[in-house]
Scaffold this active site. Structure first.
Site, PDB file in Angstrom:
ATOM      1  N   ASP A   5      -7.700  -0.999  -7.053  1.00 58.62           N
ATOM      2  CA  ASP A   5      -6.296  -0.695  -6.786  1.00 58.62           C
ATOM      3  C   ASP A   5      -6.062  -0.816  -5.277  1.00 58.62           C
ATOM      4  O   ASP A   5      -6.461   0.056  -4.505  1.00 58.62           O
ATOM      5  CB  ASP A   5      -5.969   0.715  -7.285  1.00 58.62           C
ATOM      6  CG  ASP A   5      -4.528   1.112  -7.024  1.00 58.62           C
ATOM      7  OD1 ASP A   5      -3.708   0.218  -6.754  1.00 58.62           O
ATOM      8  OD2 ASP A   5      -4.230   2.325  -7.096  1.00 58.62           O
ATOM      9  N   GLY A   7      -3.846  -0.696  -2.182  1.00 56.03           N
ATOM     10  CA  GLY A   7      -2.594  -0.175  -1.659  1.00 56.03           C
ATOM     11  C   GLY A   7      -2.428  -0.494  -0.189  1.00 56.03           C
ATOM     12  O   GLY A   7      -3.331  -1.037   0.453  1.00 56.03           O
ATOM     13  N   ASN A   8      -1.281  -0.138   0.361  1.00 50.42           N
ATOM     14  CA  ASN A   8      -1.016  -0.418   1.769  1.00 50.42           C
ATOM     15  C   ASN A   8      -1.887   0.407   2.701  1.00 50.42           C
ATOM     16  O   ASN A   8      -2.235  -0.046   3.789  1.00 50.42           O
ATOM     17  CB  ASN A   8       0.459  -0.146   2.087  1.00 50.42           C
ATOM     18  CG  ASN A   8       1.376  -1.180   1.478  1.00 50.42           C
ATOM     19  OD1 ASN A   8       1.321  -2.344   1.831  1.00 50.42           O
ATOM     20  ND2 ASN A   8       2.217  -0.754   0.547  1.00 50.42           N
ATOM     21  N   THR A   9      -2.257   1.611   2.272  1.00 55.08           N
ATOM     22  CA  THR A   9      -3.054   2.502   3.120  1.00 55.08           C
ATOM     23  C   THR A   9      -4.522   2.487   2.740  1.00 55.08           C
ATOM     24  O   THR A   9      -5.398   2.435   3.613  1.00 55.08           O
ATOM     25  CB  THR A   9      -2.511   3.946   3.032  1.00 55.08           C
ATOM     26  OG1 THR A   9      -1.120   3.954   3.378  1.00 55.08           O
ATOM     27  CG2 THR A   9      -3.266   4.863   3.982  1.00 55.08           C
ATOM     28  N   GLY A 107       6.092  -3.520  -7.898  1.00 51.26           N
ATOM     29  CA  GLY A 107       4.729  -3.518  -7.391  1.00 51.26           C
ATOM     30  C   GLY A 107       3.765  -3.309  -8.540  1.00 51.26           C
ATOM     31  O   GLY A 107       4.048  -2.558  -9.487  1.00 51.26           O
ATOM     32  N   SER A 108       2.628  -3.981  -8.500  1.00 52.07           N
ATOM     33  CA  SER A 108       1.683  -3.890  -9.617  1.00 52.07           C
ATOM     34  C   SER A 108       1.150  -2.475  -9.789  1.00 52.07           C
ATOM     35  O   SER A 108       0.819  -2.063 -10.906  1.00 52.07           O
ATOM     36  CB  SER A 108       0.529  -4.876  -9.417  1.00 52.07           C
ATOM     37  OG  SER A 108      -0.140  -4.635  -8.199  1.00 52.07           O
ATOM     38  N   ASP A 109       1.072  -1.699  -8.702  1.00 52.18           N
ATOM     39  CA  ASP A 109       0.615  -0.317  -8.826  1.00 52.18           C
ATOM     40  C   ASP A 109       1.638   0.523  -9.580  1.00 52.18           C
ATOM     41  O   ASP A 109       1.268   1.366 -10.410  1.00 52.18           O
ATOM     42  CB  ASP A 109       0.315   0.284  -7.453  1.00 52.18           C
ATOM     43  CG  ASP A 109       1.496   0.171  -6.481  1.00 52.18           C
ATOM     44  OD1 ASP A 109       2.426  -0.618  -6.737  1.00 52.18           O
ATOM     45  OD2 ASP A 109       1.476   0.881  -5.455  1.00 52.18           O
TER      46      ASP A 109
END
Length: 257
Positions: A5, A7-9, A107-109
Site C-alpha cells: 500500500d 501512500g504519500n507519506t 485513489g486506489s487506497d
C-alpha cells in the site's frame, strides 16, 4: 501473499497467509529508492520474522505515488517472478461498487478501503473515513454506491504546514495529548494539532449526519485512525488495516478464491 500500500507519506507492506494479515511493515515513501533497496528491506525483515513455509505467490499493489509504483513492479517481476495486481478504478465494477461522483477517478487506497468496508459491513449505509496524508470522508449507500465525499488535510499536513510557514515554531510529532491547555510552546502546538484534528473530524461527521439525516455505520482507517481509540462515541469501528483487507477481498474475487 504480499500486499503493498503506497501512500504519500508511508509505504505499508502486509504479509498475508490464508487471508490473514500476520505482519505489517512500514517505511517512509521515498521516490528515489530502487527495487533492489525494497527487496533488501523486505528480505531482511521476512528472514527475521522466521515465518515457516512462507512463500510469496501473489502480490497486489495500491499506489497513489506513480514514481514509486514503477520500482515496486520491478521488485515483483525481477525478484519474485510475479506480475502484480495493480488496483485501479475498473476494479470497482468487479466488486459491484458504483462510483456515483462527478469525478470518477478515485485513489486506489480509497477504493481498497471501500471494498473492505462494504465486504465487512454489508447492507449498511457507510461513512468510511480514510485518515492518511489527507483525510477523506467517503459516503457509500447500502446499495454500494459511492455518492459523496469530503476531503480535508490530515494531521500530518496540519503539523507540517505550521512548521513550514513559521520561522520559530518547533517541529512536533503526531501523538495523543491528554489535555488541550499547556504552558510550554512545544506541548501547546502538539495539543493544538491533536485536539484540532479531533474536533475537525467530529465536526464534519456531525454535519454529515445532519445533512444525511439517516443512520450511517462509521468506520475509520489509515495511520491516524488510532488517534480516535479514545473517541469511539461516534465511530463504530477503527480498523487501521481496512485498506489491506479490501485488497485481500479484491484479490480473492479476481482469482476466485
Amino acid at each position: 501473499m504480499l500486499i503493498i500500500d503506497i501512500g504519500n507519506t508511508n509505504i505499508k507492506f502486509g504479509i498475508c497467509i490464508n487471508n490473514q494479515i500476520i505482519q505489517t511493515l512500514r517505511i517512509s515513501s521515498q521516490p528515489r529508492r530502487t527495487a533492489d533497496e525494497y527487496f533488501f528491506f523486505l528480505n531482511t525483515i521476512i528472514n527475521q520474522l522466521n515465518i515457516n513455509n512462507f512463500t510469496i505467490t501473489h502480490i497486489i499493489i495500491s499506489s497513489v505515488v506513480p514514481s514509486i509504483t514503477k520500482p515496486m513492479i520491478e521488485l515483483s517481476t525481477h525478484y519474485f517472478n510475479i506480475t502484480p495486481t495493480i488496483i485501479n478504478n475498473q476494479h470497482a465494477d468487479i466488486c459491484n461498487i458504483k462510483i456515483d461522483l462527478n469525478d470518477k477517478l478515485l485513489g486506489s487506497d480509497r477504493l481498497a478501503s471501500i471494498i473492505g468496508a462494504v465486504t465487512l459491513y454489508p447492507n449498511k449505509n457507510l461513512l468510511v473515513i480514510s485518515m492518511g496524508t489527507a483525510t477523506v470522508f467517503n459516503l457509500i449507500s447500502k446499495e454500494r454506491s459511492i455518492y459523496g465525499q469530503v476531503i480535508t488535510p490530515g494531521a500530518h499536513i496540519m503539523a507540517q504546514s505550521m512548521r513550514q510557514h513559521t520561522a520559530l515554531l518547533p517541529e512536533i510529532s503526531q501523538i495523543k495529548v491528554n489535555k488541550v491547555v499547556h504552558n510550554t510552546l512545544f506541548y501547546a502546538i502538539e495539543a493544538g494539532v491533536y485536539w484540532g484534528y479531533i474536533a475537525m473530524v467530529e465536526g464534519i461527521v456531525k454535519q454529515i449526519l445532519h445533512e444525511e439525516n439517516k443512520d450511517l455505520h462509521i468506520v475509520a482507517t489509515g495511520g491516524n485512525s488510532i488517534l480516535f481509540i479514545d473517541h469511539k462515541n461516534f465511530i463504530k469501528n477503527i480498523d487501521p488495516d481496512l485498506t489491506m483487507k479490501g485488497m485481500i477481498y479484491l484479490h480473492n474475487m479476481l482469482f476466485n478464491k
